[in-house]
Design a protein around this motif. Structure first.
Motif, PDB file in Angstrom:
ATOM      1  N   THR A 134       0.757 -71.341  76.381  1.00 23.59           N
ATOM      2  CA  THR A 134       1.637 -72.516  76.425  1.00 23.59           C
ATOM      3  C   THR A 134       0.862 -73.741  76.883  1.00 23.59           C
ATOM      4  O   THR A 134       0.996 -74.833  76.311  1.00 23.59           O
ATOM      5  N   ARG A 135       0.015 -73.573  77.912  1.00 22.03           N
ATOM      6  CA  ARG A 135      -0.791 -74.688  78.415  1.00 22.03           C
ATOM      7  C   ARG A 135      -1.841 -75.125  77.401  1.00 22.03           C
ATOM      8  O   ARG A 135      -2.018 -76.310  77.150  1.00 22.03           O
ATOM      9  N   GLU A 136      -2.545 -74.146  76.817  1.00 18.89           N
ATOM     10  CA  GLU A 136      -3.697 -74.461  75.979  1.00 18.89           C
ATOM     11  C   GLU A 136      -3.307 -74.878  74.564  1.00 18.89           C
ATOM     12  O   GLU A 136      -3.961 -75.726  73.958  1.00 18.89           O
ATOM     13  N   ARG A 137      -2.256 -74.269  74.021  1.00 15.53           N
ATOM     14  CA  ARG A 137      -1.924 -74.493  72.616  1.00 15.53           C
ATOM     15  C   ARG A 137      -0.568 -75.161  72.415  1.00 15.53           C
ATOM     16  O   ARG A 137      -0.213 -75.510  71.298  1.00 15.53           O
ATOM     17  N   GLY A 138       0.192 -75.292  73.496  1.00 18.00           N
ATOM     18  CA  GLY A 138       1.498 -75.911  73.366  1.00 18.00           C
ATOM     19  C   GLY A 138       2.536 -75.026  72.694  1.00 18.00           C
ATOM     20  O   GLY A 138       3.546 -75.521  72.183  1.00 18.00           O
ATOM     21  N   TRP A 139       2.298 -73.725  72.690  1.00 16.21           N
ATOM     22  CA  TRP A 139       3.234 -72.792  72.067  1.00 16.21           C
ATOM     23  C   TRP A 139       4.507 -72.661  72.905  1.00 16.21           C
ATOM     24  O   TRP A 139       4.512 -72.927  74.116  1.00 16.21           O
ATOM     25  N   THR A 140       5.561 -72.208  72.239  1.00 16.09           N
ATOM     26  CA  THR A 140       6.822 -71.907  72.903  1.00 16.09           C
ATOM     27  C   THR A 140       7.058 -70.400  72.808  1.00 16.09           C
ATOM     28  O   THR A 140       6.789 -69.793  71.770  1.00 16.09           O
ATOM     29  N   PHE A 141       7.580 -69.829  73.900  1.00 15.49           N
ATOM     30  CA  PHE A 141       7.805 -68.385  73.935  1.00 15.49           C
ATOM     31  C   PHE A 141       9.254 -68.082  74.284  1.00 15.49           C
ATOM     32  O   PHE A 141       9.917 -68.852  74.991  1.00 15.49           O
ATOM     33  N   SER A 142       9.715 -66.948  73.791  1.00 14.39           N
ATOM     34  CA  SER A 142      11.021 -66.419  74.194  1.00 14.39           C
ATOM     35  C   SER A 142      10.788 -65.155  75.002  1.00 14.39           C
ATOM     36  O   SER A 142       9.842 -64.410  74.752  1.00 14.39           O
ATOM     37  N   ASP A 143      11.653 -64.919  75.966  1.00 18.87           N
ATOM     38  CA  ASP A 143      11.550 -63.734  76.819  1.00 18.87           C
ATOM     39  C   ASP A 143      12.399 -62.627  76.190  1.00 18.87           C
ATOM     40  O   ASP A 143      13.617 -62.696  76.185  1.00 18.87           O
ATOM     41  N   GLU A 144      11.730 -61.622  75.625  1.00 16.01           N
ATOM     42  CA  GLU A 144      12.428 -60.540  74.948  1.00 16.01           C
ATOM     43  C   GLU A 144      12.229 -59.234  75.702  1.00 16.01           C
ATOM     44  O   GLU A 144      11.523 -59.167  76.709  1.00 16.01           O
ATOM     45  N   ARG A 145      12.827 -58.195  75.159  1.00 13.25           N
ATOM     46  CA  ARG A 145      12.854 -56.906  75.859  1.00 13.25           C
ATOM     47  C   ARG A 145      11.462 -56.357  76.141  1.00 13.25           C
ATOM     48  O   ARG A 145      11.211 -55.779  77.189  1.00 13.25           O
ATOM     49  N   TYR A 146      10.533 -56.569  75.194  1.00 15.40           N
ATOM     50  CA  TYR A 146       9.211 -55.961  75.330  1.00 15.40           C
ATOM     51  C   TYR A 146       8.140 -56.941  75.805  1.00 15.40           C
ATOM     52  O   TYR A 146       6.960 -56.611  75.803  1.00 15.40           O
ATOM     53  N   GLY A 147       8.525 -58.145  76.170  1.00 17.91           N
ATOM     54  CA  GLY A 147       7.564 -59.128  76.632  1.00 17.91           C
ATOM     55  C   GLY A 147       7.869 -60.496  76.074  1.00 17.91           C
ATOM     56  O   GLY A 147       8.956 -60.754  75.551  1.00 17.91           O
ATOM     57  N   MET A 148       6.893 -61.392  76.192  1.00 22.71           N
ATOM     58  CA  MET A 148       7.041 -62.758  75.703  1.00 22.71           C
ATOM     59  C   MET A 148       6.550 -62.816  74.255  1.00 22.71           C
ATOM     60  O   MET A 148       5.501 -62.275  73.924  1.00 22.71           O
ATOM     61  N   ARG A 149       7.334 -63.513  73.414  1.00 23.00           N
ATOM     62  CA  ARG A 149       6.961 -63.596  72.004  1.00 23.00           C
ATOM     63  C   ARG A 149       7.004 -65.042  71.544  1.00 23.00           C
ATOM     64  O   ARG A 149       7.920 -65.786  71.879  1.00 23.00           O
ATOM     65  N   ARG A 150       6.007 -65.425  70.778  1.00 24.44           N
ATOM     66  CA  ARG A 150       5.950 -66.787  70.265  1.00 24.44           C
ATOM     67  C   ARG A 150       7.116 -67.042  69.310  1.00 24.44           C
ATOM     68  O   ARG A 150       7.457 -66.183  68.483  1.00 24.44           O
ATOM     69  N   VAL A 151       7.741 -68.208  69.436  1.00 24.28           N
ATOM     70  CA  VAL A 151       8.778 -68.617  68.501  1.00 24.28           C
ATOM     71  C   VAL A 151       8.371 -69.950  67.872  1.00 24.28           C
ATOM     72  O   VAL A 151       7.752 -70.794  68.527  1.00 24.28           O
ATOM     73  N   VAL A 152       8.699 -70.090  66.590  1.00 26.94           N
ATOM     74  CA  VAL A 152       8.312 -71.286  65.847  1.00 26.94           C
ATOM     75  C   VAL A 152       9.547 -71.849  65.140  1.00 26.94           C
ATOM     76  O   VAL A 152      10.544 -71.153  64.953  1.00 26.94           O
TER      77      VAL A 152
END
Length: 293
Positions: A134-152
C-alpha cells in the motif's frame, strides 16, 4: 440463430485445480465439444472469463526482480485474451473443420468514473506485506477470510472498440472469440486503464450490439437459486427482469450475471439464460437453466 455464449472461469480452471496449462487444455477440450455442437447449427460469439489466469500473471509480474514495476492490468488482460483465445480457437477448430474461428484481442472503452476498488485479484497477502505494498505501490486491499487481497476498480463497459470487425466476421460465418476477461479496459483515446471489467456485462453489451437472439451465461451452477445456501433454497426456472433483479444475490458472484441478463432482456426484448457450462446443450434446448423473458 445468433447466440452470445459467456463462459465462466470454470471453463478453464475448476475450483481447487492447479493452474497448469495441461489442466486448462483438458477443460477447454470438454467445453469445445459442446461449443462445436452448438456452432454447427448457430452463429456463435464467445466471451470467456480470465480471473485465475490474470491473477496468476499479475502475481508473477509483481514478483519479477528484473522489473521496476509489474505490468499494468489492461496489458495482462490482453495477454490472457491471447492465450485463452488461442486455446479455444484451436480446440473448436479441430471439431469444426472448414469453419473459420477467430480470437480477437478486444479493447473496451469504459466509464471514466472507474468507481471504487471492488474487484479482488491475485493472491492473499499477510497484513504486513499488504501494508508495505500500500505504501510503495498505492494498492488497495480488502480484509478477507484467508488474508489481505488486492482489489481494483471494475469500470462499467461503454463500447467495444472492435465491434465492427466482430460483426463482419460473424456475418461471414466465423465463430468469434472476443471480449475475453471483459476486454482490455481503455479510455476514449485508447489509453489503458488499471482495472478489470466484468465479462458478463461485456457479453450483454456485445449481445445487444450484434443483435443476438439469445444471451447465455454459463457457469458452475445449473440454475439461479432463491435462498441460495439455505434450507428453503429453490431453483428459479422462468422469470422476468423485474422479478429476478429484485432478488438478493451475492455482489461478487451471481449479481453481475443477474444484471447482465436483466439488462439485455430489458433493452432488447429478447431472451437470456443462466445455466451450467457442463450442460450447455441441454440449457440451449430450454431443458435447464434460469430463463429470463
Amino acid at each position: 440463430m445468433r447466440i452470445v455464449l459467456a463462459l465462466g472461469g470454470n471453463a478453464l480452471l475448476r475450483r481447487g485445480e492447479r493452474a497448469d496449462a495441461a489442466t486448462q487444455l483438458r477443460n477447454v477440450a470438454a467445453a469445445a465439444d459442446q461449443i462445436a455442437e452448438v456452432a454447427a447449427q448457430h452463429q456463435i460469439l464467445l466471451v470467456h472469463g480470465n480471473g485465475p489466469q490474470v491473477g496468476l500473471l499479475a502475481e508473477e509480474s509483481e514478483r519479477d526482480p528484473t522489473l521496476e514495476r509489474g505490468y499494468p492490468l489492461d496489458t495482462l488482460v490482453a495477454e490472457t485474451q491471447g492465450m485463452i483465445g488461442y486455446w479455444l480457437a484451436q480446440s473448436i477448430g479441430r471439431r469444426l473443420p472448414g469453419t473459420p474461428v477467430a480470437a480477437l484481442v478486444t479493447q473496451v472503452r469504459v466509464d471514466p468514473d472507474l468507481g471504487p476498488p471492488v474487484k479482488p485479484i491475485g493472491p492473499y497477502y499477510p497484513p504486513v506485506e499488504a501494508e508495505r505494498l500500500t505504501r510503495e505501490r498505492g494498492w488497495t486491499f480488502s480484509d478477507e477470510r484467508y488474508g489481505m487481497r488486492r482489489v481494483v476498480p471494475s469500470p462499467r463497459p461503454v463500447e467495444v472498440v472492435e465491434l465492427p470487425v466482430i460483426t463482419r466476421l460473424m456475418s461471414d460465418g466465423c465463430v468469434v472469440i472476443a471480449g475475453g476477461g471483459g476486454g482490455a479496459p481503455v479510455t476514449g483515446d485508447l489509453t489503458g486503464v488499471e482495472g478489470v471489467v466484468d465479462k458478463d456485462l461485456v457479453a450483454a453489451l456485445l449481445a445487444e450490439r450484434v443483435q443476438a437472439d439469445l444471451l447465455a451465461i454459463l457457469t458452475d451452477v445449473p440454475y439461479v437459486f432463491s435462498g441460495y445456501g439455505t434450507p428453503t433454497q429453490r431453483p428459479i426456472l422462468r422469470t422476468s427482469p423485474g422479478e429476478l433483479a429484485a432478488g438478493d444475490f451475492a455482489a461478487g458472484s451471481m449479481r453481475p450475471k443477474i444484471e447482465a441478463v436483466c439488462g439485455f432482456t430489458r433493452n432488447t426484448g429478447r431472451t437470456a439464460v443462466i445455466g451450467a457450462l457442463s450442460e450447455m446443450t441441454t440449457v440451449l434446448r430450454g431443458d435447464s437453466g434460469t430463463w429470463v423473458t
